[in-house]
Structures are given as C-alpha cells and as structure tokens.
Design a protein around this motif. Structure first.
Motif, PDB file in Angstrom:
ATOM      1  N   ASN A 179      -4.209   1.930  11.902  1.00  0.00           N
ATOM      2  CA  ASN A 179      -3.727   3.162  11.635  1.00  0.00           C
ATOM      3  C   ASN A 179      -4.652   4.180  12.223  1.00  0.00           C
ATOM      4  O   ASN A 179      -5.932   4.110  12.499  1.00  0.00           O
ATOM      5  CB  ASN A 179      -3.686   3.735  10.175  1.00  0.00           C
ATOM      6  N   HIS A 194       5.307   7.552   2.336  1.00  0.00           N
ATOM      7  CA  HIS A 194       5.596   6.150   3.169  1.00  0.00           C
ATOM      8  C   HIS A 194       4.742   5.314   2.316  1.00  0.00           C
ATOM      9  O   HIS A 194       3.754   5.396   1.472  1.00  0.00           O
ATOM     10  CB  HIS A 194       4.930   6.337   4.610  1.00  0.00           C
ATOM     11  N   PHE A 206       0.909   4.377  12.511  1.00  0.00           N
ATOM     12  CA  PHE A 206       0.624   2.897  12.200  1.00  0.00           C
ATOM     13  C   PHE A 206       1.290   1.881  13.269  1.00  0.00           C
ATOM     14  O   PHE A 206       2.021   2.179  13.858  1.00  0.00           O
ATOM     15  CB  PHE A 206       1.439   2.622  10.831  1.00  0.00           C
ATOM     16  N   ASP A 217       0.280  10.224  10.524  1.00  0.00           N
ATOM     17  CA  ASP A 217      -0.180   8.506  10.484  1.00  0.00           C
ATOM     18  C   ASP A 217       0.392   8.074  11.639  1.00  0.00           C
ATOM     19  O   ASP A 217       1.517   8.154  11.519  1.00  0.00           O
ATOM     20  CB  ASP A 217       0.041   7.879   9.087  1.00  0.00           C
ATOM     21  N   LYS A 245     -16.995  13.767   5.964  1.00  0.00           N
ATOM     22  CA  LYS A 245     -16.567  13.155   4.820  1.00  0.00           C
ATOM     23  C   LYS A 245     -16.954  14.225   3.829  1.00  0.00           C
ATOM     24  O   LYS A 245     -17.255  13.780   2.664  1.00  0.00           O
ATOM     25  CB  LYS A 245     -17.092  11.739   4.636  1.00  0.00           C
ATOM     26  N   ARG A 280      -1.141  10.420  -3.789  1.00  0.00           N
ATOM     27  CA  ARG A 280      -0.932   9.256  -4.133  1.00  0.00           C
ATOM     28  C   ARG A 280       0.277   8.988  -5.045  1.00  0.00           C
ATOM     29  O   ARG A 280       0.042   9.575  -6.123  1.00  0.00           O
ATOM     30  CB  ARG A 280      -2.053   8.223  -4.724  1.00  0.00           C
ATOM     31  N   HIS A 337       0.910  12.853   3.261  1.00  0.00           N
ATOM     32  CA  HIS A 337      -0.219  13.687   3.488  1.00  0.00           C
ATOM     33  C   HIS A 337       0.416  15.229   3.534  1.00  0.00           C
ATOM     34  O   HIS A 337       1.535  15.326   4.204  1.00  0.00           O
ATOM     35  CB  HIS A 337      -0.716  13.148   4.714  1.00  0.00           C
ATOM     36  N   TYR A 397       3.949   0.538   2.585  1.00  0.00           N
ATOM     37  CA  TYR A 397       4.398  -0.524   3.351  1.00  0.00           C
ATOM     38  C   TYR A 397       4.040  -1.910   2.441  1.00  0.00           C
ATOM     39  O   TYR A 397       2.955  -1.885   1.870  1.00  0.00           O
ATOM     40  CB  TYR A 397       3.777  -0.686   4.745  1.00  0.00           C
ATOM     41  N   GLN A 425      -1.780  15.632   7.583  1.00  0.00           N
ATOM     42  CA  GLN A 425      -2.073  14.489   8.631  1.00  0.00           C
ATOM     43  C   GLN A 425      -0.848  13.641   8.765  1.00  0.00           C
ATOM     44  O   GLN A 425      -0.019  13.298   8.108  1.00  0.00           O
ATOM     45  CB  GLN A 425      -2.929  13.519   7.783  1.00  0.00           C
ATOM     46  N   TYR A 475     -10.404  11.224   7.707  1.00  0.00           N
ATOM     47  CA  TYR A 475     -10.483  10.962   6.745  1.00  0.00           C
ATOM     48  C   TYR A 475     -11.812  11.865   5.699  1.00  0.00           C
ATOM     49  O   TYR A 475     -12.714  11.739   6.179  1.00  0.00           O
ATOM     50  CB  TYR A 475     -10.756   9.299   6.109  1.00  0.00           C
ATOM     51  N   GLU A 478      -4.160  13.406   0.839  1.00  0.00           N
ATOM     52  CA  GLU A 478      -3.492  12.416   0.396  1.00  0.00           C
ATOM     53  C   GLU A 478      -3.033  12.633  -1.104  1.00  0.00           C
ATOM     54  O   GLU A 478      -3.639  12.897  -1.941  1.00  0.00           O
ATOM     55  CB  GLU A 478      -4.424  10.944   0.189  1.00  0.00           C
ATOM     56  N   ARG A 485       0.963  -1.013  -0.107  1.00  0.00           N
ATOM     57  CA  ARG A 485      -0.093   0.007  -0.008  1.00  0.00           C
ATOM     58  C   ARG A 485       0.887   1.251  -0.060  1.00  0.00           C
ATOM     59  O   ARG A 485       1.968   1.210   0.614  1.00  0.00           O
ATOM     60  CB  ARG A 485      -1.005  -0.262   1.234  1.00  0.00           C
ATOM     61  N   GLY A 486       0.535   2.333  -0.792  1.00  0.00           N
ATOM     62  CA  GLY A 486       1.487   3.499  -0.923  1.00  0.00           C
ATOM     63  C   GLY A 486       2.309   3.080  -2.084  1.00  0.00           C
ATOM     64  O   GLY A 486       1.985   2.115  -2.872  1.00  0.00           O
TER      65      GLY A 486
HETATM   66  C1  LIG Z   1      -7.845   5.748   4.492  1.00  0.00           C
HETATM   67  C2  LIG Z   1      -9.537   5.465   4.552  1.00  0.00           C
HETATM   68  C3  LIG Z   1      -9.880   4.877   3.381  1.00  0.00           C
HETATM   69  N1  LIG Z   1     -11.097   4.686   3.504  1.00  0.00           N
HETATM   70  C4  LIG Z   1     -11.906   3.932   2.235  1.00  0.00           C
HETATM   71  C5  LIG Z   1     -11.667   4.563   0.622  1.00  0.00           C
HETATM   72  C6  LIG Z   1     -11.458   3.547   0.068  1.00  0.00           C
HETATM   73  O1  LIG Z   1     -12.957   3.175  -0.397  1.00  0.00           O
HETATM   74  C7  LIG Z   1     -11.092   2.217   0.734  1.00  0.00           C
HETATM   75  C8  LIG Z   1      -9.796   2.141   0.535  1.00  0.00           C
HETATM   76  O2  LIG Z   1      -9.072   3.253   0.823  1.00  0.00           O
HETATM   77  P1  LIG Z   1      -7.762   3.780   0.111  1.00  0.00           P
HETATM   78  O3  LIG Z   1      -7.227   3.245  -1.162  1.00  0.00           O
HETATM   79  O4  LIG Z   1      -7.223   5.168   0.492  1.00  0.00           O
HETATM   80  O5  LIG Z   1      -6.695   2.941   1.074  1.00  0.00           O
HETATM   81  P2  LIG Z   1      -5.122   2.817   1.323  1.00  0.00           P
HETATM   82  O6  LIG Z   1      -4.375   2.927  -0.043  1.00  0.00           O
HETATM   83  O7  LIG Z   1      -4.714   1.776   2.137  1.00  0.00           O
HETATM   84  O8  LIG Z   1      -4.609   3.961   2.192  1.00  0.00           O
HETATM   85  C9  LIG Z   1      -3.906   4.129   3.189  1.00  0.00           C
HETATM   86  O9  LIG Z   1      -2.504   3.854   2.578  1.00  0.00           O
HETATM   87  C10 LIG Z   1      -1.601   3.817   3.616  1.00  0.00           C
HETATM   88  C11 LIG Z   1      -0.039   3.583   2.851  1.00  0.00           C
HETATM   89  C12 LIG Z   1      -1.463   5.184   4.239  1.00  0.00           C
HETATM   90  O10 LIG Z   1      -0.580   6.257   4.048  1.00  0.00           O
HETATM   91  C13 LIG Z   1      -2.822   5.703   4.747  1.00  0.00           C
HETATM   92  O11 LIG Z   1      -2.737   6.953   5.207  1.00  0.00           O
HETATM   93  C14 LIG Z   1      -3.843   5.800   3.463  1.00  0.00           C
HETATM   94  O12 LIG Z   1      -3.551   6.590   2.557  1.00  0.00           O
HETATM   95  O13 LIG Z   1     -11.329   2.725   2.263  1.00  0.00           O
HETATM   96  C15 LIG Z   1     -12.062   5.187   4.250  1.00  0.00           C
HETATM   97  O14 LIG Z   1     -13.444   5.084   4.538  1.00  0.00           O
HETATM   98  N2  LIG Z   1     -11.622   5.753   5.391  1.00  0.00           N
HETATM   99  C16 LIG Z   1     -10.400   5.782   5.600  1.00  0.00           C
HETATM  100  O15 LIG Z   1      -9.733   6.506   6.593  1.00  0.00           O
END
Ligand SMILES: Cc1cn([C@H]2C[C@H](O)[C@@H](COP(=O)(O)OP(=O)(O)O[C@H]3O[C@@H](C)C(=O)[C@@H](O)[C@H]3O)O2)c(=O)[nH]c1=O
Length: 162
Positions: free
Chosen positions: A131, A117, A71, A69, A142, A150, A64, A119, A67, A137, A148, A59-60
């Motif tokens: 996290n 970041h 973890f 994080d 919302k 990416r 931010h 992982y 923000q 978020y 974010e 992921r990543g």
């Molecule tokens: C992060 C987050 C996502 N979501 C939803 C959005 C989407 O439908 C689903 C998956 O979200 P993402 O694709 O953004 O998930 P992900 O790619 O795992 O995002 C995370 O990655 C790591 C590396 C970080 O750095 C975190 O801060 C966050 O960005 O979950 C939420 O409802 N609340 C949240 O707090």
C-alpha cells in the motif's frame, strides 16, 4: 438494493483499478507499482508499506477521511477486495463492488477517501499487499491522530464480508 447490506452491486465512481504488468524473464519477474508521470499529484503516494495476511483472514473494513490508499495485489495469494461507496455526494453512493486480485490477476486498486474497504486472503498461502497511501500514517513524525475509521468491530454494520 440488498436487504442484507443496504448496498447495491455496481461499480464505484473514482475507484481506479489498474492491471499490473509482470515482466517475466529467466530470473523471475518485475512489476512497476506506481509512477509519478501516471499519477494525479493529489493521489501521489507519501509513504509505502507491506503487510502479510494469512489465508482466510481479512483486514478492514476501514475508511479514511482524507487518505487515498494505493493497494497493489501481486501475490503469492489471491484476495477478494470489498468496497462500499459511503460518500453521500458521490454519484455511486450506496453501491458496493467486489474485485478479485492477486497472483492470478495482479492489480492496483486505488481507493479514495470515504470509500469503505476491506480485503480477504482467499488463497491457501500467505498473501502480501503493498500500500502506498498519499498521507503519512499518523502524520509528520507520527504526531497526529491516525486518519482511519475502523468498522470491523461495529455491531450491525452494513459493511459485511462473506
Ligand atoms: C497502516 C500502518 C500501520 N502501522 C502499524 C500500526 C499497528 O501497530 C500495525 C498494524 O496496523 P493496523 O492494524 O492499522 O493494520 P491494518 O488493519 O492492516 O490497516 C490497514 O488496513 C487496510 C484494510 C487499510 O485500509 C489500510 O489503510 C490500513 O488501515 O502497524 C504503521 O506503523 N504504519 C502504517 O502505515
């Protein structure tokens, strides 16, 4: 400096790495993840979520603007955590750091804004990551843009995973 990434290996300023103690007994274990009496109010979590990442999957990299994080890597898999300091005003700007965390090394890794970041699950079973960011978020109800940036789809990005 690495020619491949432009980032040199080192330790990034303001990234906090804390061992998570597992209190083991005959039922299993329990671990505290954060406490308000050990936390700078600026990084105090506003929400928390769990995600599961499959073996071999990353992921990543994300970044931010505002923000922090929080973890927690507790298992059941191990993760390789990648960090790049992209903050021009940081004393460690241009440094990259890797951390191994998870079932064999339970750690909290607290990542400030501007530190890119990612992982990757380097284990053979699904891995859970907790996290607790200090921002909601998409904001209250919302209703705001997600804080974010990416980097995973960016061609020629210096933020490369191995
Ligand atoms: C992060 C987050 C996502 N979501 C939803 C959005 C989407 O439908 C689903 C998956 O979200 P993402 O694709 O953004 O998930 P992900 O790619 O795992 O995002 C995370 O990655 C790591 C590396 C970080 O750095 C975190 O801060 C966050 O960005 O979950 C939420 O409802 N609340 C949240 O707090």
């Amino acid at each position: 400096m690495s020619e491949r990434t432009g980032f040199a290996k080192g330790k990034i300023h303001d990234v906090t790495v804390r061992p998570l103690a597992k209190y083991l007994d005959e039922r299993g274990w329990l671990a505290e993840l954060f406490r308000s009496d050990e936390t700078d109010p600026q990084t105090m979590p506003a929400m928390a979520y769990l995600s599961m990442t499959q073996p071999g999957v990353a992921r990543g990299p994300h970044e931010h603007v505002d923000q922090t994080d929080w973890f927690c890597f507790i298992g059941p898999a191990n993760f390789k955590v990648y960090l790049w300091d992209a903050r021009r005003d940081s004393p460690t700007f241009g440094i990259r750091q890797t951390i191994y965390a998870g079932v064999d090394a339970p750690l909290a890794v607290i990542v400030p804004p501007g530190v890119v970041h990612a992982y990757k699950n380097i284990g053979t079973v699904d891995g859970i990551v907790f996290n607790a960011p200090n921002r909601l978020y998409a904001g209250e109800g919302k209703k705001s843009p997600v804080d974010e940036i990416r980097h995973e789809e960016v061609e020629g990005s210096p933020f490369c995973l191995d």
